[in-house]
Design an enzyme around this catalytic site. Structure first.
Site, mmCIF file in Angstrom:
data_model
loop_
_atom_site.group_PDB
_atom_site.id
_atom_site.type_symbol
_atom_site.label_atom_id
_atom_site.label_comp_id
_atom_site.label_asym_id
_atom_site.label_seq_id
_atom_site.Cartn_x
_atom_site.Cartn_y
_atom_site.Cartn_z
ATOM 1 N N GLU A 97 0.786 -1.136 -0.045
ATOM 2 C CA GLU A 97 -0.171 -0.145 -0.034
ATOM 3 C C GLU A 97 0.770 1.299 -0.132
ATOM 4 O OE1 GLU A 97 -2.463 1.480 -0.750
ATOM 5 O OE2 GLU A 97 -4.334 0.853 0.511
ATOM 6 N N LYS A 129 -0.470 7.379 8.568
ATOM 7 C CA LYS A 129 -0.857 8.563 9.289
ATOM 8 C C LYS A 129 -1.597 8.165 10.597
ATOM 9 C CE LYS A 129 -2.038 11.387 5.328
ATOM 10 N NZ LYS A 129 -3.401 12.014 4.727
ATOM 11 N N PHE A 150 -2.236 15.949 3.937
ATOM 12 C CA PHE A 150 -2.529 15.412 2.532
ATOM 13 C C PHE A 150 -1.175 15.434 1.663
ATOM 14 C CE2 PHE A 150 -4.442 14.254 -1.656
ATOM 15 C CZ PHE A 150 -5.150 13.436 -1.235
ATOM 16 N N VAL A 151 -0.499 14.374 1.290
ATOM 17 C CA VAL A 151 0.737 14.109 0.631
ATOM 18 C C VAL A 151 0.436 13.583 -0.828
ATOM 19 C CG1 VAL A 151 1.894 14.055 2.712
ATOM 20 C CG2 VAL A 151 1.145 12.020 1.547
ATOM 21 N N ASP A 157 -1.582 10.522 -5.344
ATOM 22 C CA ASP A 157 -2.308 11.739 -6.146
ATOM 23 C C ASP A 157 -3.214 12.630 -5.587
ATOM 24 O OD1 ASP A 157 -4.363 9.896 -5.908
ATOM 25 O OD2 ASP A 157 -5.635 11.215 -7.391
HETATM 26 P P1 IMP Z 1 -7.828 4.610 3.965
HETATM 27 O O1 IMP Z 1 -8.692 3.468 3.699
HETATM 28 O O2 IMP Z 1 -8.432 5.876 4.724
HETATM 29 O O3 IMP Z 1 -6.641 3.902 4.773
HETATM 30 O O4 IMP Z 1 -7.081 5.233 2.639
HETATM 31 C C1 IMP Z 1 -6.331 4.422 1.990
HETATM 32 C C2 IMP Z 1 -6.316 5.271 0.502
HETATM 33 O O5 IMP Z 1 -6.599 6.665 0.402
HETATM 34 C C3 IMP Z 1 -4.693 5.185 0.035
HETATM 35 O O6 IMP Z 1 -4.181 3.985 -0.538
HETATM 36 C C4 IMP Z 1 -4.544 6.544 -0.784
HETATM 37 O O7 IMP Z 1 -5.028 6.007 -2.286
HETATM 38 C C5 IMP Z 1 -5.517 7.438 -0.137
HETATM 39 N N1 IMP Z 1 -5.138 8.517 0.558
HETATM 40 C C6 IMP Z 1 -5.107 8.290 1.980
HETATM 41 N N2 IMP Z 1 -4.317 9.426 2.416
HETATM 42 C C7 IMP Z 1 -3.786 10.283 1.350
HETATM 43 C C8 IMP Z 1 -2.922 11.348 1.043
HETATM 44 O O8 IMP Z 1 -2.525 11.994 1.849
HETATM 45 N N3 IMP Z 1 -2.549 11.486 -0.042
HETATM 46 C C9 IMP Z 1 -3.013 10.667 -1.388
HETATM 47 N N4 IMP Z 1 -3.757 9.767 -1.123
HETATM 48 C C10 IMP Z 1 -4.254 9.522 0.205
HETATM 49 MG MG MG Z 2 -4.066 3.483 -2.302
#
Ligand code: IMP
Ligand code: MG
Length: 174
Positions: A97, A129, A150-151, A157
């Site tokens: 991931e 995070k 947000f990175v 992206d």
């Molecule tokens: P989660 O289900 O909230 O853990 O989200 C995971 C997915 O969200 C990641 O694989 C990314 O594709 C996207 N994502 C989460 N935070 C960021 C960020 O800061 N920048 C870009 N994509 C993010």
């Molecule tokens: Mg992802």
């Protein structure tokens, strides 16, 4: 309104960390049936560097997921847009991931994969995070813990832009 990118992690720092993760995975997966499951799209850059830092026979497969609804907030509903090309029964799956944010995507994938009877399932993530965690997920191989920003870059992206940046940056608007 103008956009400015502030570097959070340089290409050199990322390369060094990814090499170390690859070495660790090489040690720990000896004699196993390693399959890297690359979660698209964001993980493609990390995965391409990580796989070349692992000195073992392995298989690579890709999984397309969509975890966001409209905005930048995870909906918790993970839609599989492109499934694995082969079964994973009896294999040692390492999910690759880009970032673990709320943790919902990884938690969902762990549940999904367990129904397919792999020998083991672990997680390698470049970024984590923890401030935004909504479920507890164990990241077995972690690149960097970052603050709640947000990175973009190195595969990540914002509205499909910036994936090709060689470093991780934060978009600032002024
Ligand atoms: P989660 O289900 O909230 O853990 O989200 C995971 C997915 O969200 C990641 O694989 C990314 O594709 C996207 N994502 C989460 N935070 C960021 C960020 O800061 N920048 C870009 N994509 C993010
Ligand atoms: Mg992802």
């Amino acid at each position: 309104m103008s956009e400015r990118l502030v570097t959070m992690l340089t290409a050199e720092a990322i390369a060094e960390r990814v090499k170390a993760l690859g070495a660790l995975i090489t040690e720990e997966y000896k004699e196993q049936r390693l399959v890297l499951v690359v979660v698209l799209k964001g993980s493609f850059v990390f995965a391409s560097d990580l796989c070349r830092a692992i000195d073992l026979p392995l298989r690579i497969d890709f999984l397309g997921v969509r975890s966001y609804g409209e905005g930048t907030e995870s909906s918790g509903v993970v839609q599989i847009t492109n499934d694995l090309s082969r079964p994973i029964a009896g294999e040692d799956v390492l999910i690759v991931e880009d970032i673990v944010d709320t943790g919902l995507t990884i938690a969902h994938l762990m549940d999904l994969f367990r129904t397919r009877h792999p020998r083991s399932v672990k997680v390698a993530a470049l970024l984590h995070k923890p401030a935004r965690a909504r479920v507890v997920v164990k990241v077995d191989y972690l690149g960097f813990t970052i603050e709640d920003k947000f990175v973009v870059g190195y595969g990540l992206d914002f509205a499909e832009q910036y994936r090709n940046l060689p470093y991780i940056g934060v978009v600032e608007r002024s």
